[in-house]
Design an enzyme around this catalytic site. Structure first.
Site, short mmCIF file in Angstrom:
data_model
loop_
_atom_site.label_atom_id
_atom_site.label_comp_id
_atom_site.label_asym_id
_atom_site.label_seq_id
_atom_site.Cartn_x
_atom_site.Cartn_y
_atom_site.Cartn_z
N GLU A 176 0.74 -1.17 -0.03
CA GLU A 176 -0.10 -0.09 0.16
C GLU A 176 0.92 1.28 0.12
OE1 GLU A 176 -3.88 -1.93 1.85
OE2 GLU A 176 -2.27 -0.91 3.47
N CYS A 235 3.63 8.73 0.69
CA CYS A 235 3.98 7.62 1.68
C CYS A 235 4.40 6.51 0.98
CB CYS A 235 3.03 7.90 2.81
SG CYS A 235 3.70 6.51 4.13
N CYS A 237 6.38 -6.87 7.06
CA CYS A 237 7.64 -6.28 7.92
C CYS A 237 7.78 -7.51 9.05
CB CYS A 237 7.02 -4.95 8.63
SG CYS A 237 8.48 -4.22 9.53
N CYS A 264 6.64 -4.38 15.69
CA CYS A 264 6.22 -3.75 16.56
C CYS A 264 4.76 -4.13 17.11
CB CYS A 264 6.47 -2.29 16.07
SG CYS A 264 7.81 -1.84 15.63
N CYS A 299 1.53 -1.97 15.45
CA CYS A 299 1.53 -1.74 14.09
C CYS A 299 0.80 -2.92 13.20
CB CYS A 299 2.97 -1.36 13.51
SG CYS A 299 3.11 -1.06 11.68
N CYS A 337 -0.57 6.01 9.90
CA CYS A 337 0.18 5.63 10.11
C CYS A 337 0.08 4.12 10.96
CB CYS A 337 1.10 6.23 11.10
SG CYS A 337 1.80 7.63 10.56
N1 SAH Z 1 9.48 1.02 9.57
C1 SAH Z 1 9.69 2.37 9.56
C2 SAH Z 1 8.79 2.94 8.41
C3 SAH Z 1 7.02 2.64 8.68
S1 SAH Z 1 6.06 3.17 10.23
C4 SAH Z 1 9.64 2.94 10.87
O1 SAH Z 1 9.23 2.25 11.91
O2 SAH Z 1 9.57 4.01 11.14
C5 SAH Z 1 5.79 4.69 10.02
C6 SAH Z 1 5.59 5.14 11.38
O3 SAH Z 1 4.16 4.88 11.84
C7 SAH Z 1 6.46 4.78 12.63
O4 SAH Z 1 6.76 5.90 13.29
C8 SAH Z 1 5.57 3.81 13.23
O5 SAH Z 1 6.20 3.74 14.51
C9 SAH Z 1 4.37 4.50 13.22
N2 SAH Z 1 3.14 3.75 13.90
C10 SAH Z 1 3.15 2.34 13.38
N3 SAH Z 1 1.65 1.87 13.96
C11 SAH Z 1 1.22 2.89 14.10
C12 SAH Z 1 -0.13 3.08 14.94
N4 SAH Z 1 -1.02 2.09 15.21
N5 SAH Z 1 -0.52 4.54 15.21
C13 SAH Z 1 0.47 5.64 14.97
N6 SAH Z 1 1.56 5.49 14.33
C14 SAH Z 1 1.94 4.17 14.24
#
Ligand code: SAH
Length: 348
Positions: free
Chosen positions: A96, A109, A116, A120, A123, A341
């Protein structure tokens, strides 16, 4: 047995390799430059449209190569204008990418991996697991698609690019760097590197590698906690890549790049919303010049993670600002279509 007759994806070749191909087949090396421009700058998907290349040469190319390309499979529009593309890759997998319009900017974006590997806990992409890395052209093509949508739907040019879609860009380092090179090159999309931000979970040794290579784009680090035990609990990468190592890498980055880093930080209820956590972040912020984006949480689960109260956000904001750290609260966009995000999970 290896199928030696299989055609190669021509955009996997470096310019030098394409030159060698032409020389080997009795053609002038400058043809490679012409073909390269069609492939990257003009994003052509068909050899027959290369109007300054003769028919026999086009046929030669066709017998050896194919041009893989992505396809926007579905496009969803949010009530706030955000567009989410589900993009189909040549092997049928889907990633996406998102177009985020604001008054002053249009931001693309983009994803760097299918799924991935980082796990985390907050996420949605983590639940897909990692299926494969994207090729440079697959990353580049996401930007091309959004650039076209920007012009078509908003009548404005694409202004910014963030690597904040699916995947961890520093775990697909080589391909991401080639894509960025093409995106910023005059022979590609000619976008300014300072308009591009790579967001990473913070893999220390790769940040140092980037610093050594003197890249020109911006760096954002998804921090979310400046206390090791909390960060490890929500971001397992922190076990092998603790804050001390991240800090060293960031010092090295700043020493080489002399440019502020941005920390992305979500404040969650009962996880990191007390003064102790904010103080730890402030301490971390003193390591090198930085900015902080307090990102609104986009719920992806049944409630283990919850957005902290406004009061906690203000507590963070006050503490950081009082100490001279530029801090912004980032509201989410495209939530109604799961484009915000951490929500990218191929649901549609
Ligand atoms: N792997 C990279 C890029 C992808 S995530 C990274 O970790 O930076 C893009 C951003 O969205 C990151 O800052 C991540 O921590 C944040 N993110 C992930 N899940 C989220 C959520 N449920 N709500 C808000 N931000 C989130």
């Amino acid at each position: 047995m290896v199928d030696t007759t299989a055609k190669r994806d021509i955009r996997k070749l470096k310019l030098e390799e394409l030159k060698e191909f032409f020389v080997k087949h009795g053609e002038k090396p400058f043809r490679a430059q012409q073909v390269y421009e069609w492939l990257w700058q003009k994003s052509l998907k068909d050899f027959d449209q290369m109007s300054n290349i003769s028919l026999p040469t086009r046929n030669l190319l066709k017998t050896h190569f194919i041009i893989n390309h992505i396809q926007v499979d579905t496009m969803q529009r949010s009530i706030d204008g955000t567009i989410k593309n589900a993009v189909k890759l040549h092997d049928g997998l889907i990633v996406e990418s998102v177009l985020i319009p604001t008054e002053k900017r249009i931001t693309a974006c983009v994803s760097s991996q299918v799924g991935c590997s980082l796990d985390c806990k907050f996420c949605a992409t983590a639940r897909l697991k990692r299926m494969r890395n994207l090729n440079p052209d697959e990353i580049y093509d996401q930007v091309v698609a959004i650039k076209q949508q920007s012009e078509e739907f908003f009548g404005r040019p694409l202004t910014n690019i963030v690597f904040m879609g699916m995947g961890e860009p520093l775990l697909n380092y080589a391909n991401v760097m080639i894509a960025i090179d093409k995106i910023t090159s005059q022979k590609g999309l000619n976008m300014a590197a300072k308009r591009l931000t790579l967001s990473t979970v913070g893999i220390a040794k790769m940040i140092m590698k980037m610093a050594d290579e003197e890249v020109k784009f911006n760096l954002a680090v998804s921090l979310h906690s400046a206390l090791n035990h909390v960060r490890s609990a929500i971001m397992p990468i922190n076990d092998t890549n603790p804050l001390e190592e991240l800090a060293e890498a960031l010092k090295y980055w700043y020493h080489k790049r002399k440019q502020k880093v941005t920390y992305e930080y979500v404040v969650w209820k009962n996880i990191n919303d007390s003064e102790e956590h904010a103080q730890a972040l402030l301490k971390f912020c003193k390591i090198i010049p930085c900015k902080v984006n307090l990102i609104e949480y986009n719920p992806i689960d049944d409630g283990e993670f919850q957005q902290a109260s406004e009061q906690s956000l203000n507590m963070y904001m006050d503490l950081l600002e009082r100490n001279g750290i530029t801090t912004r609260i980032r509201k989410s966009r495209g939530k109604d279509i799961d484009a915000a995000c951490g929500q990218l999970a191929n649901k549609t």
